[in-house]
Design a protein around this motif. Structure first.
Motif, PDB file in Angstrom:
ATOM      1  N   ASP A 133       0.833  -1.201   0.000  1.00 14.11           N
ATOM      2  CA  ASP A 133       0.000   0.000   0.000  1.00 14.11           C
ATOM      3  C   ASP A 133       0.872   1.258   0.000  1.00 14.11           C
ATOM      4  OD1 ASP A 133      -2.650   1.128  -0.011  1.00 14.11           O
ATOM      5  OD2 ASP A 133      -2.264   1.765   2.055  1.00 14.11           O
ATOM      6  N   ARG A 134       1.979   1.247   0.746  1.00 11.64           N
ATOM      7  CA  ARG A 134       2.898   2.393   0.732  1.00 11.64           C
ATOM      8  C   ARG A 134       3.469   2.612  -0.665  1.00 11.64           C
ATOM      9  NH1 ARG A 134       4.525   0.315   5.636  1.00 11.64           N
ATOM     10  NH2 ARG A 134       6.394  -0.619   4.739  1.00 11.64           N
ATOM     11  N   ARG A 135       3.822   1.533  -1.354  1.00 12.51           N
ATOM     12  CA  ARG A 135       4.350   1.663  -2.718  1.00 12.51           C
ATOM     13  C   ARG A 135       3.271   2.213  -3.654  1.00 12.51           C
ATOM     14  NH1 ARG A 135       7.843   0.388   0.200  1.00 12.51           N
ATOM     15  NH2 ARG A 135       9.695  -0.824  -0.221  1.00 12.51           N
ATOM     16  N   LEU A 136       2.050   1.717  -3.497  1.00 13.53           N
ATOM     17  CA  LEU A 136       0.954   2.192  -4.341  1.00 13.53           C
ATOM     18  C   LEU A 136       0.664   3.666  -4.106  1.00 13.53           C
ATOM     19  CD1 LEU A 136      -1.493  -0.835  -4.134  1.00 13.53           C
ATOM     20  CD2 LEU A 136      -0.187  -0.092  -6.136  1.00 13.53           C
ATOM     21  N   SER A 137       0.878   4.140  -2.889  1.00 13.62           N
ATOM     22  CA  SER A 137       0.577   5.542  -2.582  1.00 13.62           C
ATOM     23  C   SER A 137       1.509   6.495  -3.323  1.00 13.62           C
ATOM     24  CB  SER A 137       0.648   5.785  -1.072  1.00 13.62           C
ATOM     25  OG  SER A 137       1.991   5.725  -0.621  1.00 13.62           O
ATOM     26  N   THR A 138       2.592   5.985  -3.899  1.00 14.84           N
ATOM     27  CA  THR A 138       3.511   6.840  -4.655  1.00 14.84           C
ATOM     28  C   THR A 138       3.041   7.061  -6.085  1.00 14.84           C
ATOM     29  OG1 THR A 138       4.923   5.011  -5.422  1.00 14.84           O
ATOM     30  CG2 THR A 138       5.462   5.998  -3.280  1.00 14.84           C
ATOM     31  N   ILE A 139       1.992   6.367  -6.508  1.00 14.20           N
ATOM     32  CA  ILE A 139       1.485   6.476  -7.881  1.00 14.20           C
ATOM     33  C   ILE A 139       0.302   7.444  -7.905  1.00 14.20           C
ATOM     34  CG2 ILE A 139       0.464   5.236  -9.823  1.00 14.20           C
ATOM     35  CD1 ILE A 139       1.829   2.711  -8.800  1.00 14.20           C
ATOM     36  N   ASP A 140       0.388   8.426  -8.781  1.00 11.95           N
ATOM     37  CA  ASP A 140      -0.715   9.373  -8.937  1.00 11.95           C
ATOM     38  C   ASP A 140      -1.847   8.754  -9.744  1.00 11.95           C
ATOM     39  OD1 ASP A 140       0.690  11.382  -7.601  1.00 11.95           O
ATOM     40  OD2 ASP A 140       1.666  12.056  -9.443  1.00 11.95           O
ATOM     41  N   ASN A 141      -3.048   9.229  -9.524  1.00  8.12           N
ATOM     42  CA  ASN A 141      -4.222   8.883 -10.327  1.00  8.12           C
ATOM     43  C   ASN A 141      -4.634   7.417 -10.245  1.00  8.12           C
ATOM     44  OD1 ASN A 141      -4.304  11.576 -11.248  1.00  8.12           O
ATOM     45  ND2 ASN A 141      -2.789  11.083 -12.817  1.00  8.12           N
ATOM     46  N   LEU A 142      -4.428   6.776  -9.118  1.00  8.83           N
ATOM     47  CA  LEU A 142      -4.896   5.394  -8.981  1.00  8.83           C
ATOM     48  C   LEU A 142      -6.387   5.318  -8.681  1.00  8.83           C
ATOM     49  CD1 LEU A 142      -2.225   3.302  -7.051  1.00  8.83           C
ATOM     50  CD2 LEU A 142      -2.930   3.114  -9.419  1.00  8.83           C
ATOM     51  N   ALA A 143      -6.968   6.400  -8.212  1.00 10.37           N
ATOM     52  CA  ALA A 143      -8.367   6.377  -7.779  1.00 10.37           C
ATOM     53  C   ALA A 143      -9.305   5.905  -8.872  1.00 10.37           C
ATOM     54  CB  ALA A 143      -8.781   7.757  -7.285  1.00 10.37           C
ATOM     55  N   GLY A 144      -9.059   6.244 -10.114  1.00 14.19           N
ATOM     56  CA  GLY A 144      -9.947   5.853 -11.192  1.00 14.19           C
ATOM     57  C   GLY A 144      -9.614   4.516 -11.826  1.00 14.19           C
ATOM     58  N   GLN A 145      -8.579   3.863 -11.359  1.00 17.07           N
ATOM     59  CA  GLN A 145      -8.143   2.603 -11.961  1.00 17.07           C
ATOM     60  C   GLN A 145      -8.929   1.417 -11.384  1.00 17.07           C
ATOM     61  OE1 GLN A 145      -5.906   2.479 -14.444  1.00 17.07           O
ATOM     62  NE2 GLN A 145      -5.688   4.697 -14.339  1.00 17.07           N
ATOM     63  N   SER A 146      -9.000   0.350 -12.156  1.00 19.27           N
ATOM     64  CA  SER A 146      -9.648  -0.868 -11.671  1.00 19.27           C
ATOM     65  C   SER A 146      -8.774  -1.507 -10.590  1.00 19.27           C
ATOM     66  CB  SER A 146      -9.842  -1.860 -12.820  1.00 19.27           C
ATOM     67  OG  SER A 146      -8.578  -2.339 -13.260  1.00 19.27           O
ATOM     68  N   ALA A 147      -9.376  -2.383  -9.811  1.00 27.40           N
ATOM     69  CA  ALA A 147      -8.627  -3.094  -8.775  1.00 27.40           C
ATOM     70  C   ALA A 147      -7.498  -3.910  -9.399  1.00 27.40           C
ATOM     71  CB  ALA A 147      -9.557  -3.992  -7.966  1.00 27.40           C
ATOM     72  N   GLU A 148      -7.784  -4.537 -10.521  1.00 27.36           N
ATOM     73  CA  GLU A 148      -6.768  -5.354 -11.191  1.00 27.36           C
ATOM     74  C   GLU A 148      -5.574  -4.507 -11.626  1.00 27.36           C
ATOM     75  OE1 GLU A 148     -10.024  -5.404 -12.022  1.00 27.36           O
ATOM     76  OE2 GLU A 148     -10.595  -7.382 -11.293  1.00 27.36           O
ATOM     77  N   ARG A 149      -5.845  -3.354 -12.220  1.00 23.51           N
ATOM     78  CA  ARG A 149      -4.762  -2.486 -12.681  1.00 23.51           C
ATOM     79  C   ARG A 149      -3.967  -1.946 -11.484  1.00 23.51           C
ATOM     80  NH1 ARG A 149      -3.029  -0.047 -17.307  1.00 23.51           N
ATOM     81  NH2 ARG A 149      -4.686  -1.001 -18.489  1.00 23.51           N
ATOM     82  N   THR A 150      -4.647  -1.598 -10.409  1.00 26.48           N
ATOM     83  CA  THR A 150      -3.968  -1.111  -9.208  1.00 26.48           C
ATOM     84  C   THR A 150      -3.034  -2.175  -8.656  1.00 26.48           C
ATOM     85  OG1 THR A 150      -5.827   0.345  -8.670  1.00 26.48           O
ATOM     86  CG2 THR A 150      -4.336  -0.222  -6.874  1.00 26.48           C
ATOM     87  N   LEU A 151      -3.531  -3.405  -8.569  1.00 29.23           N
ATOM     88  CA  LEU A 151      -2.693  -4.488  -8.058  1.00 29.23           C
ATOM     89  C   LEU A 151      -1.553  -4.805  -9.023  1.00 29.23           C
ATOM     90  CD1 LEU A 151      -5.421  -6.770  -6.484  1.00 29.23           C
ATOM     91  CD2 LEU A 151      -3.837  -5.227  -5.323  1.00 29.23           C
ATOM     92  N   LEU A 152      -1.791  -4.649 -10.320  1.00 31.02           N
ATOM     93  CA  LEU A 152      -0.730  -4.832 -11.306  1.00 31.02           C
ATOM     94  C   LEU A 152       0.387  -3.820 -11.064  1.00 31.02           C
ATOM     95  CD1 LEU A 152       0.522  -5.983 -13.908  1.00 31.02           C
ATOM     96  CD2 LEU A 152      -0.903  -4.358 -15.172  1.00 31.02           C
ATOM     97  N   TYR A 153       0.025  -2.551 -10.845  1.00 30.28           N
ATOM     98  CA  TYR A 153       1.033  -1.533 -10.554  1.00 30.28           C
ATOM     99  C   TYR A 153       1.819  -1.896  -9.295  1.00 30.28           C
ATOM    100  CZ  TYR A 153      -0.882   1.717 -14.030  1.00 30.28           C
ATOM    101  OH  TYR A 153      -1.294   2.314 -15.191  1.00 30.28           O
ATOM    102  N   GLY A 154       1.117  -2.350  -8.275  1.00 34.15           N
ATOM    103  CA  GLY A 154       1.796  -2.761  -7.043  1.00 34.15           C
ATOM    104  C   GLY A 154       2.765  -3.901  -7.287  1.00 34.15           C
ATOM    105  N   ALA A 155       2.343  -4.881  -8.063  1.00 30.21           N
ATOM    106  CA  ALA A 155       3.206  -6.018  -8.377  1.00 30.21           C
ATOM    107  C   ALA A 155       4.436  -5.566  -9.160  1.00 30.21           C
ATOM    108  CB  ALA A 155       2.430  -7.073  -9.160  1.00 30.21           C
ATOM    109  N   LEU A 156       4.242  -4.655 -10.112  1.00 28.30           N
ATOM    110  CA  LEU A 156       5.373  -4.154 -10.897  1.00 28.30           C
ATOM    111  C   LEU A 156       6.356  -3.368 -10.032  1.00 28.30           C
ATOM    112  CD1 LEU A 156       3.551  -3.095 -14.178  1.00 28.30           C
ATOM    113  CD2 LEU A 156       5.206  -4.962 -13.906  1.00 28.30           C
ATOM    114  N   LEU A 157       5.841  -2.561  -9.117  1.00 30.19           N
ATOM    115  CA  LEU A 157       6.727  -1.811  -8.214  1.00 30.19           C
ATOM    116  C   LEU A 157       7.560  -2.756  -7.358  1.00 30.19           C
ATOM    117  CD1 LEU A 157       4.314   1.037  -7.077  1.00 30.19           C
ATOM    118  CD2 LEU A 157       6.421   1.321  -8.390  1.00 30.19           C
TER     119      LEU A 157
END
Length: 104
Positions: A33-57
């Motif tokens: 969640d801390r890593r995800l908080s560094t990404i702007d504009n996640l609010a409009g993304q799907s859960a899958e895309r958000t988790l994908l970003y987290g996995a990539l980070l």
């Protein structure tokens, strides 16, 4: 079997885990969640895309660690150089002690 509910990017997820693993799973989720908080504009993304970003980070962080690099923005990055300097100094001291022991 046990469950723990975690929050990632404002969404709640219930995770199945072994008895006693709840604190560890919660800690890992907080790290993601801390890593995800560094990404702007996640609010409009799907859960899958958000988790994908987290996995990539996290994969990028792991890649850096496997190559011996420091992770940007982490406590490890802040202490890597001082630890390397300390290791070099300790090796020098050990070599000096070995040299002193072999001459006596």
């Amino acid at each position: 079997m046990s469950n723990v509910t975690v929050t990632l990017a404002g969404r709640k997820y219930t995770i199945n885990c072994g008895e006693g693993e709840e604190p560890h799973i919660a800690m890992l989720a907080e790290k993601i969640d801390r890593r995800l908080s560094t990404i702007d504009n996640l609010a409009g993304q799907s859960a899958e895309r958000t988790l994908l970003y987290g996995a990539l980070l996290l994969a990028d962080e792991n890649y850096d660690l496997e190559r011996g690099g420091a992770v940007k923005g982490s406590a490890l990055a802040d202490i890597a150089v001082p630890l390397e300097n300390l290791a070099d100094r300790l090796e020098s001291l050990a070599a000096a002690l070995e040299d002193g022991a072999s001459t006596t």
